[in-house]
Enzyme design. Structure first.
Site, PDB file in Angstrom:
ATOM      1  N   GLU A 116       0.821  -1.218   0.000  1.00 40.08           N
ATOM      2  CA  GLU A 116       0.000   0.000   0.000  1.00 40.08           C
ATOM      3  C   GLU A 116       0.857   1.272   0.000  1.00 40.08           C
ATOM      4  O   GLU A 116       0.388   2.337   0.406  1.00 40.08           O
ATOM      5  CB  GLU A 116      -0.954   0.011   1.206  1.00 40.08           C
ATOM      6  N   HIS A 141      -7.423  -2.958   9.854  1.00 43.14           N
ATOM      7  CA  HIS A 141      -8.724  -3.575   9.562  1.00 43.14           C
ATOM      8  C   HIS A 141      -9.554  -3.735  10.837  1.00 43.14           C
ATOM      9  O   HIS A 141      -9.834  -4.867  11.241  1.00 43.14           O
ATOM     10  CB  HIS A 141      -8.513  -4.959   8.928  1.00 43.14           C
ATOM     11  N   GLU A 169     -17.429  12.459  22.852  1.00 39.26           N
ATOM     12  CA  GLU A 169     -16.157  13.106  22.538  1.00 39.26           C
ATOM     13  C   GLU A 169     -15.635  12.845  21.126  1.00 39.26           C
ATOM     14  O   GLU A 169     -14.590  13.374  20.747  1.00 39.26           O
ATOM     15  CB  GLU A 169     -15.109  12.749  23.601  1.00 39.26           C
ATOM     16  N   HIS A 210     -13.139  -3.067   3.762  1.00 40.40           N
ATOM     17  CA  HIS A 210     -11.699  -3.358   3.856  1.00 40.40           C
ATOM     18  C   HIS A 210     -11.101  -2.866   5.178  1.00 40.40           C
ATOM     19  O   HIS A 210     -10.588  -3.670   5.960  1.00 40.40           O
ATOM     20  CB  HIS A 210     -10.959  -2.743   2.657  1.00 40.40           C
TER      21      HIS A 210
HETATM   22  O1  2HA Z   1      -1.796  -6.583   3.313  1.00 39.45           O
HETATM   23  O2  2HA Z   1      -3.762  -4.416   4.688  1.00 39.45           O
HETATM   24  O3  2HA Z   1      -4.476  -3.429   2.355  1.00 39.45           O
HETATM   25  C1  2HA Z   1      -1.780  -5.353   3.909  1.00 39.45           C
HETATM   26  C2  2HA Z   1      -3.072  -4.690   3.749  1.00 39.45           C
HETATM   27  C3  2HA Z   1      -3.485  -4.381   2.373  1.00 39.45           C
HETATM   28 ZN    ZN Z   2      -5.660  -3.532   4.238  1.00 39.74          ZN
END
Ligand code: 2HA
Ligand code: ZN
Length: 270
Positions: A116, A141, A169, A210
């Site tokens: 990323e 995530h 808050e 995601h």
């Molecule tokens: O693999 O979270 O978005 C790493 C990640 C890809």
């Molecule tokens: Zn990710």
């Protein structure tokens, strides 16, 4: 030269990755962090003229030329960073109009930076224009925020208002709100460009189905930002299926903002 493993930024990075794993935000190899470093921070620990490898980034970003970043490695598990920091982290210098990352330390198994990297570096460039003190881009995530993107309207204003209503808050911690991107293919320049564009108006960007991106001046602040949004999403999931009898009104949100001297995102409150 001092031992890089004693550098406060490496120690903090390890603690942060471990803490994120322990919060359940970074299963397997998920999540990634990048931290902008000053050249003087790096020089104390490394010979900056000794480049281990040059790695193509796959994009152009001239405004970051000469900048140094500590970045988590692709395919690496956050739970392991504390045990293998020199393998799972790397220190990069960006050159060649952003097209090349010079590896100065880390990724000792021949690995490279997170998949990323486009979203990270493009977000750094976008946020530095809004706040010259920005240092951190963090992706993970968290379960509740992720779950919320399956059942809630993905409009950024609606999503933000719900989060603000879940804990008093929240509006103090993220008065700029949360921007939401629809599902897109991750790891691409396209999602990087879209994320950086959303970063112009908010420090939190949700990737539907995601995860989330957060930015800030340091690792603690950025962690806290995501932690607060995730807590609000958790409350939302606890109450969304129940008959709601009361909430925090817009008038009350204005009162909190006035009391704490923060300016809520223009147009997000009635
Ligand atoms: O693999 O979270 O978005 C790493 C990640 C890809
Ligand atoms: Zn990710």
């Amino acid at each position: 030269m001092k031992d890089i493993l004693t550098a406060s930024y490496v120690v903090e990075m390890i603690r942060t990755a471990t803490n994120m794993y322990n919060h359940g935000w970074d299963e397997r190899n998920s999540g990634n962090i990048s931290l902008l470093l000053a050249e003087s921070d790096v020089e104390e620990y490394l010979d900056i003229n000794s480049v281990q490898r040059e790695i193509p980034t796959g994009f152009e970003l001239p405004e970051l030329d000469g900048k140094y970043f500590l970045v988590t490695g692709t395919g690496k598990y956050f739970k392991n960073v504390q045990y293998y920091p020199a393998r799972d982290l790397g220190i990069l210098r960006i050159t060649d109009h952003g097209r090349t990352a010079q590896l100065l330390w880390g990724y000792t198994d021949g690995g490279k930076f997170t998949s990323e990297l486009p979203a990270h570096l493009m977000s750094h460039a976008a946020r530095l224009k809004e706040n010259p003190h920005n240092r951190v881009v963090m992706h993970c995530h968290p379960s509740n925020l992720l779950a919320m993107t399956y059942v809630h309207d993905l409009d950024s204003r609606a999503f933000t208002r719900t989060l603000w209503q879940m804990c008093t808050e929240c509006i103090m911690v993220f008065p700029d709100g949360v921007n939401v991107l629809p599902w897109m293919l991750c790891g691409t320049n396209e999602i990087g460009i879209a994320t950086a564009e959303q970063m112009r108006t908010a420090r939190l960007v949700v990737w539907a189905q995601h995860g989330i991106y957060g930015v800030g001046a340091d690792l603690d602040e950025t962690f806290g930002l995501i932690e607060t949004a995730e807590k609000a999403a958790e409350i939302y999931l606890k109450v969304a299926h129940l008959p709601i009898r009361t909430t925090i009104t817009d008038d009350q949100l204005h009162q909190v903002a006035n009391h704490l001297n923060v300016t809520p995102r223009e147009g997000f409150l009635n």
